[in-house]
Design a protein around this motif. Structure first.
Motif, PDB file in Angstrom:
ATOM      1  N   VAL A 161       0.881  -1.166   0.000  1.00  0.00           N
ATOM      2  CA  VAL A 161       0.000   0.000   0.000  1.00  0.00           C
ATOM      3  C   VAL A 161       0.914   1.210   0.000  1.00  0.00           C
ATOM      4  O   VAL A 161       1.475   1.581   1.033  1.00  0.00           O
ATOM      5  CB  VAL A 161      -0.938   0.013   1.222  1.00  0.00           C
ATOM      6  N   GLY A 162       1.109   1.807  -1.172  1.00  0.00           N
ATOM      7  CA  GLY A 162       2.042   2.915  -1.322  1.00  0.00           C
ATOM      8  C   GLY A 162       1.300   4.209  -1.571  1.00  0.00           C
ATOM      9  O   GLY A 162       0.880   4.477  -2.687  1.00  0.00           O
ATOM     10  N   MET A 163       1.166   5.022  -0.536  1.00  0.00           N
ATOM     11  CA  MET A 163       0.420   6.275  -0.656  1.00  0.00           C
ATOM     12  C   MET A 163       1.121   7.438   0.053  1.00  0.00           C
ATOM     13  O   MET A 163       0.497   8.197   0.792  1.00  0.00           O
ATOM     14  CB  MET A 163      -0.999   6.097  -0.100  1.00  0.00           C
ATOM     15  N   PRO A 164       2.439   7.604  -0.166  1.00  0.00           N
ATOM     16  CA  PRO A 164       3.111   8.723   0.477  1.00  0.00           C
ATOM     17  C   PRO A 164       2.561  10.061  -0.007  1.00  0.00           C
ATOM     18  O   PRO A 164       2.169  10.205  -1.160  1.00  0.00           O
ATOM     19  CB  PRO A 164       4.585   8.540   0.080  1.00  0.00           C
ATOM     20  N   VAL A 165       2.554  11.025   0.896  1.00  0.00           N
ATOM     21  CA  VAL A 165       2.010  12.345   0.608  1.00  0.00           C
ATOM     22  C   VAL A 165       3.153  13.345   0.497  1.00  0.00           C
ATOM     23  O   VAL A 165       4.183  13.186   1.147  1.00  0.00           O
ATOM     24  CB  VAL A 165       1.031  12.775   1.726  1.00  0.00           C
ATOM     25  N   GLY A 166       2.978  14.374  -0.329  1.00  0.00           N
ATOM     26  CA  GLY A 166       3.985  15.427  -0.342  1.00  0.00           C
ATOM     27  C   GLY A 166       4.321  15.941  -1.717  1.00  0.00           C
ATOM     28  O   GLY A 166       3.693  15.588  -2.720  1.00  0.00           O
ATOM     29  N   PHE A 167       5.365  16.767  -1.755  1.00  0.00           N
ATOM     30  CA  PHE A 167       5.732  17.489  -2.964  1.00  0.00           C
ATOM     31  C   PHE A 167       7.045  17.016  -3.579  1.00  0.00           C
ATOM     32  O   PHE A 167       7.343  17.352  -4.717  1.00  0.00           O
ATOM     33  CB  PHE A 167       5.826  18.989  -2.647  1.00  0.00           C
ATOM     34  N   VAL A 168       7.835  16.265  -2.812  1.00  0.00           N
ATOM     35  CA  VAL A 168       9.131  15.814  -3.313  1.00  0.00           C
ATOM     36  C   VAL A 168       9.118  14.300  -3.465  1.00  0.00           C
ATOM     37  O   VAL A 168       9.119  13.562  -2.475  1.00  0.00           O
ATOM     38  CB  VAL A 168      10.275  16.254  -2.359  1.00  0.00           C
ATOM     39  N   ASN A 169       9.046  13.841  -4.688  1.00  0.00           N
ATOM     40  CA  ASN A 169       9.107  12.425  -5.061  1.00  0.00           C
ATOM     41  C   ASN A 169       7.905  11.593  -4.626  1.00  0.00           C
ATOM     42  O   ASN A 169       7.899  10.372  -4.846  1.00  0.00           O
ATOM     43  CB  ASN A 169      10.390  11.777  -4.530  1.00  0.00           C
ATOM     44  N   ALA A 170       6.894  12.213  -4.025  1.00  0.00           N
ATOM     45  CA  ALA A 170       5.709  11.435  -3.662  1.00  0.00           C
ATOM     46  C   ALA A 170       4.982  10.964  -4.923  1.00  0.00           C
ATOM     47  O   ALA A 170       4.707   9.768  -5.092  1.00  0.00           O
ATOM     48  CB  ALA A 170       4.777  12.261  -2.778  1.00  0.00           C
ATOM     49  N   ALA A 171       4.675  11.885  -5.809  1.00  0.00           N
ATOM     50  CA  ALA A 171       3.980  11.524  -7.050  1.00  0.00           C
ATOM     51  C   ALA A 171       4.829  10.586  -7.904  1.00  0.00           C
ATOM     52  O   ALA A 171       4.321   9.618  -8.486  1.00  0.00           O
ATOM     53  CB  ALA A 171       3.627  12.785  -7.832  1.00  0.00           C
ATOM     54  N   GLN A 172       6.128  10.860  -7.956  1.00  0.00           N
ATOM     55  CA  GLN A 172       7.009  10.039  -8.790  1.00  0.00           C
ATOM     56  C   GLN A 172       7.102   8.607  -8.270  1.00  0.00           C
ATOM     57  O   GLN A 172       7.067   7.649  -9.049  1.00  0.00           O
ATOM     58  CB  GLN A 172       8.412  10.668  -8.844  1.00  0.00           C
ATOM     59  N   SER A 173       7.233   8.462  -6.961  1.00  0.00           N
ATOM     60  CA  SER A 173       7.357   7.117  -6.389  1.00  0.00           C
ATOM     61  C   SER A 173       6.091   6.311  -6.630  1.00  0.00           C
ATOM     62  O   SER A 173       6.146   5.098  -6.921  1.00  0.00           O
ATOM     63  CB  SER A 173       7.673   7.194  -4.895  1.00  0.00           C
ATOM     64  N   LYS A 174       4.935   6.964  -6.541  1.00  0.00           N
ATOM     65  CA  LYS A 174       3.671   6.246  -6.741  1.00  0.00           C
ATOM     66  C   LYS A 174       3.443   5.917  -8.217  1.00  0.00           C
ATOM     67  O   LYS A 174       2.865   4.873  -8.539  1.00  0.00           O
ATOM     68  CB  LYS A 174       2.521   7.054  -6.159  1.00  0.00           C
ATOM     69  N   ALA A 175       3.914   6.778  -9.093  1.00  0.00           N
ATOM     70  CA  ALA A 175       3.819   6.464 -10.523  1.00  0.00           C
ATOM     71  C   ALA A 175       4.651   5.231 -10.861  1.00  0.00           C
ATOM     72  O   ALA A 175       4.235   4.375 -11.657  1.00  0.00           O
ATOM     73  CB  ALA A 175       4.276   7.662 -11.349  1.00  0.00           C
TER      74      ALA A 175
END
Length: 217
Positions: A161-175
């Motif tokens: 379950v990968g749902m980190p929040v934030g502005f630095v690498n959060a979106a990239q890691s989930k992609a």
């Protein structure tokens, strides 16, 4: 302003679910047993728009429920995510919740390796993740390191379950997680957090407690 008459926890939850069902009308992005998981995520964040970015799979759902039903360990990146998994729900299943950031001597290990504590925790514990559930709601670094060690051949968790929040690498890691072959739930973009990551596991735990055993498709 008119207040809603719901006052008890049960009434409030039922009313909340009814509101979500009404605001996200059919055809919904998720059906069957995936909808209660999605709805719990919406309820946790109070945001109906997240359904467009949720990525939930039947394979992940079945693997997660099966792992919880056999009394797996749920590894969380933070104590906050662990706190979102109440003992009243986990204990009857024989499930153990282990927050990685609370590992003994973690700061010493991280300093010795010259890496962050989240990276050190995943590297140290990765071999124990096989067949378990890993919940990451805060640290994109933990999610990226997890994918790195899995790509190197470390046996995979039953569910990530990968749902980190934030502005630095959060979106990239989930992609990156969304493109991976391992069973996972994720929420694309910047939104996420420990609470919504834990909400996914709670939804699966309710199914396990009810004796529901989804088939892997």
């Amino acid at each position: 302003m008119q207040l809603d008459p719901a006052t008890t926890p049960e009434e409030i939850e039922a009313r909340s679910c009814a509101i979500i069902d009404a605001e996200i009308s059919e055809p919904r992005p998720f059906s069957g047993l995936l909808w209660p998981v999605a709805r719990r995520c919406v309820h946790t964040l109070g945001d109906t728009t997240i359904v467009a970015d949720l990525r939930l799979s039947s394979l992940g759902l079945a693997a997660g429920v099966a792992a919880l039903s056999r009394g797996c360990t749920v590894y969380t990146d933070t104590c906050m995510a662990a706190a979102g998994l109440p003992l009243r729900r986990m204990r009857p299943l024989g499930v153990t919740v282990t927050p990685l950031m609370a590992l003994p001597d973690l700061e010493i290990v991280a300093r010795r390796r010259g890496v962050t504590k989240s990276r050190a925790a995943v590297e140290v514990m990765a071999e124990r993740f096989e067949g378990q559930i890993v919940v990451i709601g805060n640290a994109p670094t933990a999610l990226m390191v997890l994918m790195d060690v899995l790509a190197q051949g470390t046996p995979a968790p039953a569910l990530i379950v990968g749902m980190p929040v934030g502005f630095v690498n959060a979106a990239q890691s989930k992609a990156l997680l969304n493109k991976s072959p391992w069973p996972h739930f994720t929420l694309l973009g910047r939104k996420g957090g420990s609470a919504v990551a834990a909400a996914c596991v709670n939804a699966l735990a309710e199914m396990a407690l009810a004796g529901i055993r989804p088939l892997q498709q």
